[in-house]
Structure formats: C-alpha cells, structure tokens
Write an enzyme that holds these catalytic residues in place. Structure first.
Site, PDB file in Angstrom:
ATOM      1  N   HIS A   1      41.728  44.917  31.176  1.00 36.69           N
ATOM      2  CA  HIS A   1      42.243  44.810  32.576  1.00 36.69           C
ATOM      3  C   HIS A   1      42.393  46.185  33.073  1.00 36.69           C
ATOM      4  O   HIS A   1      43.001  47.367  32.656  1.00 36.69           O
ATOM      5  CB  HIS A   1      44.006  44.597  32.497  1.00 36.69           C
TER       6      HIS A   1
ATOM      7  N   HIS B   1      53.528  39.487  32.546  1.00 42.47           N
ATOM      8  CA  HIS B   1      53.425  38.384  33.237  1.00 42.47           C
ATOM      9  C   HIS B   1      54.599  38.143  34.389  1.00 42.47           C
ATOM     10  O   HIS B   1      54.786  37.060  34.934  1.00 42.47           O
ATOM     11  CB  HIS B   1      53.378  37.023  32.419  1.00 42.47           C
TER      12      HIS B   1
ATOM     13  N   LYS C   1      36.851  35.309  34.869  1.00 42.48           N
ATOM     14  CA  LYS C   1      38.186  34.915  34.139  1.00 42.48           C
ATOM     15  C   LYS C   1      39.057  33.730  34.738  1.00 42.48           C
ATOM     16  O   LYS C   1      39.210  33.977  35.914  1.00 42.48           O
ATOM     17  CB  LYS C   1      39.026  36.262  33.973  1.00 42.48           C
TER      18      LYS C   1
ATOM     19  N   HIS D   1      38.058  42.527  26.959  1.00 42.97           N
ATOM     20  CA  HIS D   1      39.046  42.202  27.436  1.00 42.97           C
ATOM     21  C   HIS D   1      39.855  43.277  28.051  1.00 42.97           C
ATOM     22  O   HIS D   1      40.832  43.639  27.776  1.00 42.97           O
ATOM     23  CB  HIS D   1      39.924  41.330  26.379  1.00 42.97           C
TER      24      HIS D   1
ATOM     25  N   HIS E   1      41.968  31.936  29.641  1.00 47.20           N
ATOM     26  CA  HIS E   1      43.423  32.094  29.262  1.00 47.20           C
ATOM     27  C   HIS E   1      44.038  30.892  29.550  1.00 47.20           C
ATOM     28  O   HIS E   1      44.208  30.351  30.950  1.00 47.20           O
ATOM     29  CB  HIS E   1      43.935  33.429  29.964  1.00 47.20           C
TER      30      HIS E   1
END
EC number: 3.5.1.5
Length: 570
Positions: free
Chosen positions: A140, A324, A221, A138, A250
C-alpha cells in the site's frame, strides 16, 4: 608445489567451502555449502599482498568490453537453485556469471565472461551471504518513507497500489485511473528501487479497467472494500487475460455476494494471486483458506500473521478496525472485525507454508502489515517450524531444502507470479544485479550492503568524518547509486506491455527505465518453486478447526521468536 591449509584457516581467509555449515542469524536453521566454484589455490582476493593485482588475477590486457565492471569474490549464495560458494560477475548492471573470476592467462578454471581487468572493481564477499533482492508484492503506497524502510531491509522491488494516505490507499492496494497512475509513475521516478503499480480492478464494465492498463499498471487489485463480487472478478480477469497482467484478490469477508465456492466458480480456470489466504487480512470467513487447494490460484500471506505467536491474535482487532475505516463504537463493525480473526487458521498458515502449500510472503505495508519485516518474518516462520517439527523429510544433515523453500517465497515466486522473473527474482546470469549481502550472524535482519542494477545503493556506513569507514555510529545509509541520474539506469519501473510498446513513458516524461511484465496469464501454482503443493483443506464452521489432507492441524503459537531482541533495542 601443493600447500595444505587447515579448514578453519581457509574459512577465515576465503570463507566457507563445500561441506562447511553456517547458522542463519540466531535461528536453528543450518545451511551447508553444496558446491564451490573456485579452484583451490587460485582464489581471487583483493588487498595488499593479495592476488587481484596486475598480471596476477587481474588481466592487464582486458579492456572495458571484456572485463567485469564489478566482481563479488568468494561469497556464499543462497537461492532457489542452490546454496553454493563462488564469485559473482557483474557487467552493465546485470549478472553475467556465477563461478570463478580471474585472469585466464595465468589461472585455471576461470569462467567465461568473468575476467577481472583494470576496469573491474571488487566487493569482498568472503564470509558473507548473497541473496537476490526481495520482492514485496503487497504494498500500500501510503507514504514514500516506506520505500527507504523496505530498501534498508533488503527489499529492492515493490509492487502494489495507492496514491498516499487516502482512505482507499490505507485499505486497498489500488492506484485508480490514468491521472492517478501517471502522477504515481512520476512520483516514484527518482526512487532507487523497482516499482510496479496495480490499478483498481473493481469494475463490472471493462472499459475503465482497460484505461488503467493502457496507463501503465502491471495488474489489478480487487478488494472487498470496493466490492469483490463474482461479476467484478470475472470482468477483471477478462481484461487481465487480454492484456497479460496479473490480478490480486482480497475476497468478500462478509460473504455478501457469495461464498468462497462462488468466488472459485467466478475465477474458473484463470490464474490470479490470492492475498492473505489465512483470512485475518481479509477474505471469505471462515474458509478462504480453501483456495490453497487450487492450481490456478497462487496464494500468499502477509507479515502480521507470520509466524503465529501468543500476541498475534490480540493485536489484530485494533489494527483491522483502523485499516478498514471501521468504528469501534458500532457493534456491527466490531463483529465484522472479530469474524476475520481466527487463531486456528493463523496456526494452520504456518504449517501450510512449511509444506510448500502457500507460495509467497509479502507485507501489506501500513495496512495491517510491516514492510520492513517481510524477510525477517519469513525466516522466523521457518525457524519456528523447524523447532516444532524438526528437519523436513527432504533434509538430512542440513536445512538446505527448507531454506530454499522459504527464500523462494519472497524472491523467485513473486517474480514469476507478476511477470517479472525474466528480469529479477534470482541470482542468475542475464538478470538484473539486484543483490543483498549479509553477515551470517545478521542474516534476514540487517543487511551489510544492497546492490541495485549492479551498483551499490545502500550500505552500512560509519561516521563520514572518520579516518576509516567503520567508526560508530554504523548505520544503513544511501550510497552513490541512490543519487542523481544513476537511479534511471539501476532501477526499473515495471509497466504493462501496452504502455511499453507505445512508449507512453516518453509522452509523460518518465526518466527511469521501463520494462514490461510478461507471462502473467500462462502460469499456475505449479510454477511456484518449492511451494506448489495442493493439499485438501477442510474447515469446521463451528470451531474453525483446520484439517489438511484429513489431519487436524494444531500448531502452537510461538512464545518467543529468534531474530528479535538480540538485534533490536525496540
């Protein structure tokens, strides 16, 4: 003539043997050696007056085609399949044997393919622990400096997406579209770690997804920030099934397009990897944790909630707002963030890991997670749970079962989940020699040495101007395996089967070895070693209390953790 040696003297010379116990770092986790592959009195050891010399443990007749390239002697191995002591033989970048190395002409019990010859170099493993290189699934890819940070903590494989500090990458692990994918494949070509890219799975039309598979992604993803609707999930899984790649999910925190039951219905019987199933990292509020019940859903956790402490809840709000792209001055954005953060599910997460119901731990790097803490957080969780609940029922005089369960969460299980277990994920003959060596006192915190594809790529090292390698400051540094064209042989870029079969790497100018992911679609949670339990999960929608198999789970937050201040100034 037989010679008897005191056990404590034997340990000082050759390391621990059967029946000896080792404490991992400063935790309460105690392992016990289950088997020793050596023949007592025939142990191999390098040095002045030792026996790895011509005509002794070194076979003078063994040429390059029959001798090992490197042998790690007398090392303790912790892996899913056992906790043992022995030699590790490496040839052509792969593990060819775990057993007894040496010279079969003069020694008993030498394992086939583990001959020491003039072509062999030695890494002394006496007193050290060897584990498989960790796999972070996972990631980024926000900045390239993550890779070195991960490597120096024992992570040798990174799977995830992104193209740098874009808004999309800071929130979602997606490398979208062929142009971006090709650029990232070229960008990571010289890094001395294994890397696989995930594409953007958010499309209700198949063609854009197929384009990304053909460009080389190892999976997709699906992220709520791009719209994790049932239609998107169904479409992405159809493409994944067609091309044998994995899907990471997600889910929809705000339940805009449906509830957790709707997501489960959209998934059907197809397999996928569900990210941060506790929910603080994102997912159907407040009950995404229910996905742990299903055999076709492989659940994982990320580092920020592992383990649950008195500080975990409070640090999440600001972290979530930034990652986010929310506005702390907008009430609805703040409420969205608060809805994702629940102490009760955080507490239950630790328990579910300890019973083997959550299969994988990964980082969520720089997007609410810390890439350098995957291994440490895993063992802190194991230690916390032992302190609270004592030994597992499967353990008696040691913690071997619990240790095997937890090490599987960042080695073999992510490898199985993402179709790379035939290459890496454990220390077994035939697999790439991605090996991390630890001193027991520093286990899980600071490695001694990292071997990648059979060659040392990082190690603790002292002053380069000193007369010996050990004068201060001793810090982790890149070694020769991390430089020049050696990287192209020792590290791997994982790609889709289509990309591999059509040799697209040659067309776009990738130098690093490429290998295809396989068997991503014919697996399930049942394949997650030591971590395949399917408990019944219920969540009270008012109090957020979690019930596992009908029992309310109330694991207290840790007030302090081991593997912290004793090892780090900051």
């Amino acid at each position: 003539m037989a010679y008897h040696i005191k056990r404590e003297d034997y340990v000082k010379i050759y390391g621990p043997t059967v029946g000896d116990k080792i404490r991992l770092a400063d935790t309460d986790l105690i392992i016990e050696i289950e088997k020793d592959y050596t023949v007592y009195g025939e142990e191999c050891k390098f040095g002045a007056g030792k026996n790895i010399r011509d005509g002794m443990s070194q076979n003078q007749f063994a040429c390059n085609n029959s001798a090992l390239d490197i042998v790690i002697t007398n090392v303790v191995i912790i892996d899913w399949w056992g906790i043992v002591k022995g030699d590790i033989g490496i040839k052509d970048g792969k593990i060819v044997g775990i057993g007894k190395a040496g010279n079969p002409n003069v020694m008993d019990g030498v394992t086939p393919n583990m001959v020491i010859g003039p072509s062999t170099d030695v890494i002394s493993g006496e007193g050290l622990i060897a584990t498989a290189g960790a796999i972070d699934t996972h990631v980024h890819f926000i900045c390239p400096q993550q890779i070195e940070t991960a490597l120096y903590k024992g992570i040798t494989t990174l799977i995830g997406g992104g193209i740098g500090p874009t808004e999309g990458t800071k929130a979602t692990t997606c490398t979208p579209g062929a142009w971006n994918i090709f650029k990232m494949l070229k960008a990571v070509d010289n890094f001395p770690v294994n890397i696989g890219l995930t594409g953007k799975g958010n499309s209700s039309y198949e063609k854009p997804l197929i384009e990304q598979v053909k460009a080389g992604v190892v999976g997709f993803k699906i992220h709520e920030d791009w719209g994790a609707t049932p239609t998107v999930i169904d479409t992405c899984l159809k493409v994944a099934d067609e091309f044998d790649v994995q899907v990471a999910l997600h889910t929809d925190s705000m339940n805009e397009a449906g509830f957790v039951e709707d997501t489960i219905k959209a998934i059907g019987n197809r397999v996928l990897h569900a990210y941060h199933v506790e929910g603080a990292g994102g997912g159907h509020a407040p009950d995404v944790l229910k996905v742990v019940q299903y055999k076709n859903i492989i659940p994982s956790s990320t580092t920020p909630t592992m383990p649950h402490t008195i500080n975990t809840f409070s640090e999440h709000l600001d972290m979530l707002i930034f990652c986010h792209h929310l506005d702390k001055n907008l009430e609805e954005d703040v409420e969205f963030a608060k809805a994702r953060i629940r102490e009760t599910t955080m507490a239950a997460e630790d328990y579910l890991h300890d019973i083997g119901a959550i299969s994988i731990i990964n980082s969520d790097s720089q997007a609410m997670g810390r890439i350098g803490e995957v291994i440490t957080r895993t063992w802190q969780t194991a230690d916390k749970m032992k302190k609270i609940y004592g030994r597992l029922p499967e353990d008696t005089q040691n913690d071997n079962y619990r240790v095997k369960r937890y090490i599987s969460k960042y080695t073999i299980n992510p490898a199985i989940a993402h179709g790379i277990s035939q290459y890496i994920g454990s220390l077994e003959p035939g697999k790439i020699a991605d090996i991390v060596l630890w001193k027991p006192a520093f286990f899980g915190v600071k490695p001694e040495m990292i071997i990648k594809g059979g060659f040392i790529i990082a190690s603790k090292m002292g002053d380069a101007n000193a007369s010996i390698p050990t004068p201060q400051p001793v810090i982790m540094k890149k070694m020769f395996g991390a430089f020049g064209k050696a990287v192209y042989d020792t590290a791997v870029t994982f790609v889709s089967g289509y990309f591999y079969e059509n040799e697209i790497n040659k067309k776009i100018g990738i130098n690093k070895k490429v290998l295809p992911v396989k068997n991503c679609r014919n697996i399930s949670k049942e394949n997650m070693i030591y971590n395949n339990q399917l408990p019944k999960i219920e969540i009270d929608y008012k109090t957020f209390e979690v019930f596992v198999n009908g029992n309310k789970i109330n694991v207290p937050p840790a007030v302090s953790l081991n593997m912290t201040r004793r090892y780090n100034l900051f």
